[in-house]
Write a protein that holds these residues in place. Structure first.
Motif: not given
Length: 140
Positions: A131-136
């Motif tokens: 999966m992934a961790r996204h930064f916004y």
């Protein structure tokens, strides 16, 4: 200091963390000025007044970090998440921040944040594995 040793703590404590954090905070303040830390909480309450969800953010150095956002499954789709974000953003703007940032996992709500006007600025792949961790961020 001319020498030091490295050791691994088997059960680190809050006191151990503070021993590292205190000199780091002092260094950061000397370089960047007062961090102006301020917590922000916007909560959802049930009919008894108990907290059942909400948003927790922290202001540091004229930016806010949304650390937590939770809407119970029974309330999802009723615009509570958007309302929490808007309320927090109004508070954050009123405090003079230049922007807000957050992170979310690929299995959580990337699309939700994009619909709120947040721009992805980074991704950590395989966190968790597969999966992934996204930064916004959103700049005001």
């Amino acid at each position: 200091m001319s020498s030091a040793t490295i050791s691994v703590l088997d059960s680190p404590t809050d006191a151990d963390r503070r021993a590292i954090l205190a000199p780091l905070d002092a260094f950061n303040t000397a370089k960047a000025g007062n961090e102006n830390y301020q917590p922000i909480a916007v909560v959802l309450r049930d009919e008894t007044g108990g907290i059942i969800g909400g948003l927790w953010a922290q202001i540091y150095f004229d930016w806010a970090f949304i650390e937590l956002l939770f809407v119970p499954e029974s309330l999802r789709g009723a615009d509570f998440g958007s309302k929490l974000i808007r309320e927090a953003e109004d508070i954050i703007k009123a405090k003079g921040c230049i922007g807000v940032w957050l992170d979310t996992f690929s299995f959580q709500a990337p699309g939700f944040y994009e619909r709120q006007g947040y721009e992805r600025f980074g991704t950590l792949e395989n966190y968790p594995r597969g999966m992934a961790r996204h930064f916004y961020r959103k700049i005001f």
